[in-house]
Every structure is written in C-alpha cells, then in structure tokens.
Design a protein around this motif. Structure first.
Motif, short mmCIF file in Angstrom:
data_model
loop_
_atom_site.label_atom_id
_atom_site.label_comp_id
_atom_site.label_asym_id
_atom_site.label_seq_id
_atom_site.Cartn_x
_atom_site.Cartn_y
_atom_site.Cartn_z
N ALA A 101 -6.67 -1.38 5.56
CA ALA A 101 -5.48 -2.18 5.24
C ALA A 101 -4.90 -2.78 6.52
O ALA A 101 -4.89 -2.14 7.57
N LEU A 102 -4.44 -3.99 6.41
CA LEU A 102 -3.76 -4.68 7.51
C LEU A 102 -2.40 -5.11 6.98
O LEU A 102 -2.31 -5.82 5.98
N THR A 103 -1.35 -4.66 7.65
CA THR A 103 0.01 -5.05 7.27
C THR A 103 0.50 -6.09 8.26
O THR A 103 0.52 -5.85 9.46
N LEU A 104 0.87 -7.24 7.74
CA LEU A 104 1.41 -8.33 8.55
C LEU A 104 2.92 -8.39 8.29
O LEU A 104 3.35 -8.66 7.18
N ARG A 105 3.68 -8.08 9.34
CA ARG A 105 5.14 -8.14 9.22
C ARG A 105 5.68 -8.96 10.38
O ARG A 105 4.98 -9.20 11.35
N PRO A 106 6.93 -9.40 10.26
CA PRO A 106 7.51 -10.19 11.34
C PRO A 106 7.59 -9.39 12.64
O PRO A 106 7.86 -8.19 12.62
N ASP A 107 7.36 -10.06 13.75
CA ASP A 107 7.55 -9.45 15.06
C ASP A 107 9.06 -9.39 15.31
O ASP A 107 9.73 -10.43 15.33
N PRO A 108 9.64 -8.19 15.47
CA PRO A 108 11.10 -8.07 15.57
C PRO A 108 11.72 -8.88 16.71
O PRO A 108 12.74 -9.53 16.52
N ALA A 109 11.09 -8.85 17.88
CA ALA A 109 11.67 -9.57 19.03
C ALA A 109 11.66 -11.07 18.78
O ALA A 109 12.66 -11.76 19.02
N ARG A 110 10.54 -11.59 18.31
CA ARG A 110 10.46 -13.03 18.04
C ARG A 110 11.39 -13.42 16.91
O ARG A 110 12.04 -14.47 16.95
N ALA A 111 11.49 -12.59 15.88
CA ALA A 111 12.38 -12.90 14.76
C ALA A 111 13.84 -12.94 15.21
O ALA A 111 14.58 -13.84 14.82
N ARG A 112 14.24 -11.97 16.04
CA ARG A 112 15.63 -11.97 16.53
C ARG A 112 15.91 -13.21 17.39
O ARG A 112 16.98 -13.80 17.32
N TRP A 113 14.96 -13.60 18.23
CA TRP A 113 15.11 -14.78 19.09
C TRP A 113 15.35 -16.03 18.24
O TRP A 113 16.30 -16.77 18.47
N TRP A 114 14.49 -16.25 17.25
CA TRP A 114 14.63 -17.44 16.41
C TRP A 114 15.88 -17.36 15.54
O TRP A 114 16.54 -18.38 15.29
N ALA A 115 16.23 -16.18 15.07
CA ALA A 115 17.46 -16.03 14.28
C ALA A 115 18.68 -16.37 15.13
O ALA A 115 19.60 -17.06 14.67
N GLY A 116 18.69 -15.90 16.38
CA GLY A 116 19.79 -16.22 17.28
C GLY A 116 19.92 -17.71 17.54
O GLY A 116 21.03 -18.27 17.50
N ALA B 212 15.95 -8.51 6.43
CA ALA B 212 15.15 -7.98 5.32
C ALA B 212 13.66 -8.26 5.57
O ALA B 212 13.04 -9.06 4.89
N PRO B 213 13.07 -7.58 6.57
CA PRO B 213 11.67 -7.87 6.91
C PRO B 213 10.69 -7.62 5.77
O PRO B 213 9.63 -8.24 5.73
N GLU B 214 11.06 -6.75 4.82
CA GLU B 214 10.16 -6.51 3.69
C GLU B 214 9.99 -7.75 2.81
O GLU B 214 9.02 -7.84 2.05
N MET B 215 10.90 -8.71 2.94
CA MET B 215 10.78 -9.95 2.17
C MET B 215 9.77 -10.92 2.80
O MET B 215 9.47 -11.95 2.21
N THR B 216 9.27 -10.59 3.99
CA THR B 216 8.29 -11.44 4.65
C THR B 216 7.14 -10.58 5.18
O THR B 216 6.68 -10.77 6.30
N THR B 217 6.68 -9.63 4.37
CA THR B 217 5.60 -8.74 4.77
C THR B 217 4.44 -8.86 3.79
O THR B 217 4.65 -8.88 2.58
N LEU B 218 3.23 -8.94 4.34
CA LEU B 218 2.01 -8.99 3.54
C LEU B 218 1.12 -7.81 3.89
O LEU B 218 1.05 -7.40 5.04
N VAL B 219 0.42 -7.29 2.89
CA VAL B 219 -0.56 -6.23 3.10
C VAL B 219 -1.89 -6.73 2.56
O VAL B 219 -1.98 -7.15 1.40
N LEU B 220 -2.90 -6.70 3.42
CA LEU B 220 -4.26 -7.04 3.01
C LEU B 220 -5.01 -5.71 2.97
O LEU B 220 -5.21 -5.08 4.01
N ASP B 221 -5.38 -5.28 1.77
CA ASP B 221 -6.07 -4.01 1.63
C ASP B 221 -7.38 -4.21 0.88
O ASP B 221 -7.82 -5.35 0.69
N ALA B 222 -7.99 -3.14 0.45
CA ALA B 222 -9.28 -3.22 -0.24
C ALA B 222 -9.18 -4.00 -1.55
O ALA B 222 -10.16 -4.58 -2.00
N ASP B 223 -8.00 -4.05 -2.15
CA ASP B 223 -7.83 -4.73 -3.44
C ASP B 223 -7.51 -6.21 -3.31
O ASP B 223 -7.85 -7.00 -4.19
N GLY B 224 -6.79 -6.61 -2.26
CA GLY B 224 -6.41 -8.01 -2.12
C GLY B 224 -5.25 -8.20 -1.17
O GLY B 224 -5.02 -7.39 -0.27
#
Length: 158
Positions: A9-24, A66-78
C-alpha cells in the motif's frame, strides 16, 4: 501484508510543510484583497476578487485543517480515498493504464478505466483524472505504477 512489492500500500497525503506554506500565502492573498475591497467602497470587481481569493484559499487550507480530505491510498485492491469533496474508489481490475500527468502545472493521476457502456451492453474506456495531494511523493507513486506495469497488472502508458 503481502510480500509482493506491487501489492504494498502507498498512502499519498499532503506534505504538511508545503501545505502550511501555501495556506499561509493564500490567507495573505485573502487579507490583501479584503483590504482593497474595503478601500474601494462600492467596487464590485474588488469584491468579486475577494470571492475568488477565498475560493483559492479554501483549496490550500483544506490540506492543513483536514488532510484526510486530500489523502489517497493505493493498495492491492485499487485507489481509494478523497480529493476534496469527491470520494475516490477505483479498483485495479478496471484500470488499463495509469500514469502521472500535469494539468495546469499540478500533478494528476490519470487512470484509463474499462466500464460498461450505457445502453448497448458493450464496454468503453474512459480517462479519470485524480488530483494528487499537495506535495505527494510522486517518485514513490511512479515506482508503484512502474512495478504494477512490469508485473502485467497495467499497460505501459502511451
């Protein structure tokens, strides 16, 4: 957990530092457009600009609050998860091609999926674009897609 690296499984989530920079930066944009809109008194365009700035800020603030609203998981199923208001659930067995493309400079996971054609019972292939999280690990994603392609689970991207 399966030993096959293509099934990890590969979990793709926002990079916190980059997200805070752009949010600021986006909140600074909102502040500046608000000051201009207030100073303009009855300037309609300035208030429209403020509305646009708020919409842009929402795009960049959600990965921070709300990083869970922009998180993807690629696992054995899809591919599963959420991209803002859109739930994502694409099983690998319908995916024919998967690749990373850029749309307006932003990385997008493009999936070519086979699905039933409405009406005649045949099948069609359509492209599905999934916006990747801000600062997602594109190298790990590319490696996962290359491994799945090498094992015959996906076709090579044209």
């Amino acid at each position: 957990m399966p030993a096959d690296p293509a099934l990890r499984a590969l979990t793709l989530r926002p990079d916190p530092a980059r997200a805070r920079w752009w949010a600021g930066l986006s909140l600074l944009l909102v502040t500046l457009t608000l000051v201009v809109a207030i100073a303009s008194e009855d300037g309609v365009l300035e208030w429209i600009g403020l509305a646009v700035a708020v919409a842009v800020a929402v795009y960049f603030v959600i990965p921070v609050v709300a990083p869970e609203m922009t998180t993807l998981v690629l696992d054995a199923d899809g591919v599963h998860g959420r991209m803002y208001h859109v739930p994502v659930d694409v099983p690998w067995d319908v995916v024919r091609v998967a690749r990373i493309v850029r749309v307006a400079g932003e990385p997008v996971l493009e999936l070519h999926v086979r699905e039933p054609r409405p009406g005649d019972g045949g099948r069609r292939t359509r492209a599905v674009g999934i916006l990747l999280p801000l600062g997602a690990d594109l190298v790990a994603l590319q490696e996962l897609l290359a491994t799945r392609t090498a094992l015959g689970a996906l076709r090579a991207a044209p």
